[in-house]
Design a protein around this motif. Structure first.
Motif, short mmCIF file in Angstrom:
data_model
loop_
_atom_site.label_atom_id
_atom_site.label_comp_id
_atom_site.label_asym_id
_atom_site.label_seq_id
_atom_site.Cartn_x
_atom_site.Cartn_y
_atom_site.Cartn_z
N ASN A 19 -3.57 69.88 68.76
CA ASN A 19 -4.08 69.59 70.11
C ASN A 19 -5.59 69.72 70.22
O ASN A 19 -6.15 69.59 71.31
CB ASN A 19 -3.43 70.54 71.12
CG ASN A 19 -1.93 70.36 71.22
OD1 ASN A 19 -1.45 69.41 71.81
ND2 ASN A 19 -1.19 71.28 70.63
N LEU B 85 7.35 63.13 69.60
CA LEU B 85 6.59 64.15 70.34
C LEU B 85 5.40 63.49 71.03
O LEU B 85 4.45 63.05 70.39
CB LEU B 85 6.10 65.24 69.38
CG LEU B 85 5.54 66.51 70.03
CD1 LEU B 85 6.62 67.25 70.80
CD2 LEU B 85 4.95 67.42 68.97
N ASP C 224 1.47 64.93 75.63
CA ASP C 224 1.62 65.97 76.66
C ASP C 224 2.60 67.05 76.23
O ASP C 224 2.44 68.22 76.57
CB ASP C 224 2.10 65.34 77.98
CG ASP C 224 1.02 64.48 78.63
OD1 ASP C 224 -0.16 64.70 78.32
OD2 ASP C 224 1.37 63.59 79.42
N GLN C 225 3.64 66.66 75.47
CA GLN C 225 4.60 67.64 74.98
C GLN C 225 4.02 68.50 73.87
O GLN C 225 4.36 69.67 73.74
CB GLN C 225 5.86 66.92 74.47
CG GLN C 225 6.66 66.20 75.54
CD GLN C 225 7.84 65.44 74.95
OE1 GLN C 225 7.67 64.70 73.99
NE2 GLN C 225 9.01 65.64 75.52
N ALA C 226 3.15 67.92 73.05
CA ALA C 226 2.60 68.64 71.90
C ALA C 226 1.76 69.83 72.29
O ALA C 226 1.47 70.69 71.45
CB ALA C 226 1.76 67.67 71.06
N TYR D 99 2.65 72.28 74.11
CA TYR D 99 3.46 73.46 74.38
C TYR D 99 4.42 73.72 73.22
O TYR D 99 5.12 72.81 72.76
CB TYR D 99 4.26 73.27 75.67
CG TYR D 99 3.39 72.90 76.84
CD1 TYR D 99 2.68 73.87 77.56
CD2 TYR D 99 3.24 71.56 77.23
CE1 TYR D 99 1.88 73.53 78.62
CE2 TYR D 99 2.42 71.22 78.29
CZ TYR D 99 1.74 72.20 78.98
OH TYR D 99 0.92 71.87 80.02
N GLU E 122 7.18 75.38 73.22
CA GLU E 122 8.58 75.23 73.61
C GLU E 122 9.03 73.78 73.51
O GLU E 122 10.20 73.50 73.21
CB GLU E 122 8.78 75.75 75.04
CG GLU E 122 8.64 77.26 75.20
CD GLU E 122 9.70 78.04 74.44
OE1 GLU E 122 10.77 77.47 74.15
OE2 GLU E 122 9.45 79.21 74.10
N GLU E 123 8.12 72.82 73.73
CA GLU E 123 8.45 71.41 73.58
C GLU E 123 8.71 71.08 72.10
O GLU E 123 9.61 70.31 71.77
CB GLU E 123 7.33 70.54 74.14
CG GLU E 123 7.11 70.67 75.64
CD GLU E 123 8.21 70.00 76.45
OE1 GLU E 123 9.04 69.27 75.86
OE2 GLU E 123 8.26 70.22 77.67
N TRP E 124 7.87 71.64 71.23
CA TRP E 124 8.08 71.46 69.80
C TRP E 124 9.46 71.99 69.39
O TRP E 124 10.20 71.33 68.67
CB TRP E 124 6.99 72.20 69.00
CG TRP E 124 5.66 71.52 68.95
CD1 TRP E 124 4.76 71.42 69.96
CD2 TRP E 124 5.07 70.89 67.83
NE1 TRP E 124 3.64 70.76 69.54
CE2 TRP E 124 3.79 70.43 68.22
CE3 TRP E 124 5.47 70.67 66.51
CZ2 TRP E 124 2.93 69.77 67.37
CZ3 TRP E 124 4.61 70.01 65.64
CH2 TRP E 124 3.36 69.55 66.08
N LEU F 230 12.33 69.83 70.58
CA LEU F 230 12.46 68.59 69.82
C LEU F 230 13.10 68.85 68.45
O LEU F 230 13.99 68.11 68.01
CB LEU F 230 11.09 67.94 69.65
CG LEU F 230 11.07 66.62 68.87
CD1 LEU F 230 11.82 65.54 69.63
CD2 LEU F 230 9.64 66.17 68.62
#
Length: 733
Positions: A663, A710, A713-715, A717, A719-721, A724
């Protein structure tokens, strides 16, 4: 006998009362010295940073500087002390000239204030100037019969006139700032969107070259839209430099004339005594130093306008742009804020206000137009020698280039021409402003390269070594398993830094590991966390994870500074002779006990949500889950040595930091764009430093393949990783 004694007593009392005047004089000299040093610091800072518009950093218009100037003005406002000698009169003139010089240095500081601060500070300055002026005129009226013998009277009036003129121009500049700020904000937002669309900086498709160009564009926008810079380029500020230079020459003339007729700096017959000499010395030094910045602004502005294009543009644009009077027009057209119920009275007040504002608009028009005309005359007078000097310099440069080889110069110019043209599109100019010279734009761009190079000198070398251990992002999912029973019905989410500091604490507690390896890991994580926290900060603005980030900070303070995790000495733990599995079990048990005791004793209903838990409890919950996970997955292998366990945890740390740092490009981009116009320059400078520090990291991560599904915007956080990866594992199974 009695009468003579009474007179003697009066003389003794008068001498007793005048005795502290020497100390008061030294106090005035000290205040003058402080102002002089502040102006010198701003001048030095301008030359050092090559910002020849000299931003006000140390000597700006505020309560402190105005209080100091009130002390400096002690001699002009003193109506009772007799000051008739050459030294005394020069000291009074130097005080008034010093005030004019200080006001000329104040101009750029208007750009660093909000509207309310501008109103308050300009009002306070006006009160001070009017007070000084009133006192001087009262003194002149009192001694009007003796004016023929009043030394330096003409210079005193000139200094007073320059002070009043600068106050008018100061007020004119202050009225221009609100509308200018709105215009620049609107223009900046449009250019910012254009820059992003042009470069299309996206995660996974970013290069350091693209980021460097993006930072340069935003640097140009930030530097040229900086309100201090805009005020410095304005015609009123430019003319204030000429006035400051002229009034300093008036002081020099007074010195020369007095030197011919009297022995100056020799004696003082006033109550201030020998302290008058110190006042004169410090204030004269202040005038000399303080004139440098305003005079430089004036000279540089004249140089900009000395080209043929500049002269023609000035001749064709002798008009007052709308932003000079826009604020007063808004006031005139707005409704009355006062609650006046009577219709005729309200109409009368509205008309009266409108007529007053019409008068102010006309005065503003005259001030700006007069400033432009004076600058035009200055250009016409001074441009011939400047043009001749530039012509000679170009001839010398051309000869030097021809001697060194034309082909090399041609190659360099071709490679930089396109970039220079692209960058110049991002220069933020107001309506009617003269275009900045190409050399000036290049100088601003070079400053970016200098800052990036400075960042490279502080690149995180230990962190780079750690990141080379990461070959994928598996550690993001491996550090916490869903097979570990939760201590609460609701699982706590992670930020990027919390698992990193928890895993590092575990690694440092593992026994039978060489000390230099533990120290290397500690140094690597220390370098990495400073960047990881930036990602957490920039993408965690909702505040949901505020307590989680605080927990990570609290844990890391103990680990880094004291080698402890919640009062447990990690070094001592690693020396107990146990193996890594026993150490993990011990940390897991202590963490579980801490959480369970807190849950048992907690009575506040807010504690039902684990996001509201204290930092210590959140950290303990993280330690329990992570240590338990390692025991379940890696600790079951009986043939794994402590060194191997340490290495495995180090790889997990490297994976998490690597995933977080994907990021970085977005963080640098976000730092380039700051909503507050006053903070924009600092923010872009930090972005350039960060780019320099992390350029090699960005290059390393470019070689890595990110998860396909991914989104950027998800990358941001962890928790998003994790979500996925869990979904992919389910699909694969």
């Amino acid at each position: 006998m009695t009468s003579t004694g009474h007179v003697t007593d009066d003389i003794d009392v008068e001498q007793l009362l005048e005795r502290p005047m020497h100390c008061i004089g030294m106090y005035v000299a000290a205040a003058s010295l402080v102002c002089t040093l502040a102006m010198a610091a701003d001048t030095f800072n301008g030359f050092r940073s090559k910002k020849y518009w000299f931003p006000s950093k140390y000597f700006s218009l505020n309560a402190t500087s105005l209080t100091l100037l009130a002390v400096v003005m002690k001699l002009p406002v003193d109506l009772t002390t007799r000051m008739y000698t050459a030294t005394d009169r020069l000291a009074k003139v130097s005080s008034l000239v010093f005030m004019s010089t200080a006001m000329a240095n104040f101009f750029t500081s208007l750009g660093s204030m909000g509207d309310k601060d501008i109103l308050m500070n300009v009002t306070a300055l006006a009160i001070l100037v009017i007070t000084v002026t009133t006192n001087v005129f009262i003194q002149v009226i009192q001694v009007r019969n003796l004016l023929s013998g009043r030394l330096a009277f003409a210079e005193e009036l000139l200094a007073l006139g320059s002070m009043l003129l600068l106050l008018v121009m100061f007020s004119s500049s202050a009225l221009m700032i609100p509308s200018t700020k709105r215009y620049l904000e609107t223009k900046y937002k449009a250019m910012y969107k254009f820059a992003l669309n042009e470069e299309q900086v996206e995660m996974g498709n970013v290069t350091t070259d693209k980021l460097r160009v993006l930072v340069k564009k935003h640097w140009i926008m930030a530097e040229t839209s900086c309100l201090q810079s805009v005020v410095a380029r304005s015609v009123t500020c430019t003319l204030s430099g000429a006035i400051s230079l002229l009034i300093s020459l008036v002081l020099v003339e007074a010195y020369i004339r007095m030197a011919r007729e009297y022995r100056i700096l020799n004696q003082s017959n006033s109550s201030y005594g020998w302290s008058t000499k110190w006042i004169l010395l410090t204030q004269t030094t202040g005038v000399i130093i303080g004139t440098i910045a305003p005079a430089s602004r004036w000279f540089i502005a004249i140089s900009f306008r000395s080209s043929n294009e500049g002269i023609n543009s000035i001749k064709s644009a002798i008009r007052v742009e709308g932003y000079w009077t826009q604020k007063m027009m808004d006031w005139k057209q707005s409704s009355l804020s006062a609650n006046i119920r009577h219709l005729k009275t309200r109409k009368f007040v509205h008309d009266l206000r409108g007529q007053f504002l019409e008068l102010c608009i006309f005065a503003q028009f005259l001030v700006v137009l007069s400033s432009k005309l004076v600058i035009l005359v200055s250009v016409c007078i001074i441009s011939p020698p400047i043009l001749f000097f530039n012509y000679v310099r170009r001839l010398k440069r051309g000869k030097r280039i021809s001697d060194s080889g034309f082909s090399r110069h041609e190659k360099v110019s071709k490679s930089t021409t396109k970039l220079d043209l692209d960058i110049k599109h991002y220069v933020m100019l107001l309506e009617g402003e003269v275009e900045l010279p190409t050399d000036t734009v290049k100088s601003i761009c070079k400053e970016v390269d200098v800052v990036i190079q400075k960042g490279k000198k502080h690149k995180p070398k230990e962190l780079l070594k750690l990141l080379f251990k990461s070959h994928n992002f598996n550690g993001v999912i491996e550090f916490d398993s869903h097979h570990v029973p939760s201590l609460h019905s609701q699982n706590l989410p992670y930020c990027w830094s919390l698992p990193v500091v928890t895993l590092t604490s575990i690694a440092l507690a593992i026994p039978n590991v060489e000390k230099h390896k533990s120290n290397t890991l500690l140094n690597s994580v220390t370098e990495g966390l400073s960047i990881v926290k930036l990602v957490d900060k920039h993408f965690g603005k909702k505040g949901d994870l505020a307590n989680v980030r605080t927990a990570a900070d609290v844990v890391w303070v103990g680990v880094e500074l004291y080698h402890k995790w919640q009062d447990n000495d990690l070094h001592e733990t690693s020396l107990k002779g146990k193996n890594s599995k026993e150490i993990l079990q011990e940390l897991c048990n202590k963490a579980e006990k801490t959480v369970m005791e807190f849950k048992r004793d907690a009575r506040d209903c807010l504690m039902r949500n684990p996001l509201n838990w204290p930092a210590k409890i959140i950290a303990a919950n993280s330690m329990y889950r992570i240590s338990k996970t390692i025991l379940l997955t890696h600790g079951v292998e009986s043939d794994k040595t402590d060194e191997e366990m340490f290495e495995q945890i180090s790889i997990m740390i490297a994976d998490i930091i690597a995933a977080c740092l994907t990021n970085l490009a977005r963080v640098i981009t976000m730092k380039c764009h700051s909503n507050a116009i006053e903070e924009r320059g600092k923010s872009v400078r930090k972005a350039a430093l960060l780019l320099g520090e992390t350029e090699e990291i960005l290059g390393l991560l470019q070689q890595r393949e990110l998860p396909v599904y991914l989104a950027p915007d998800q990358a941001a956080y962890i928790e998003e990783w994790r979500g996925l990866f869990k979904q992919e594992n389910k699909n694969n199974n």
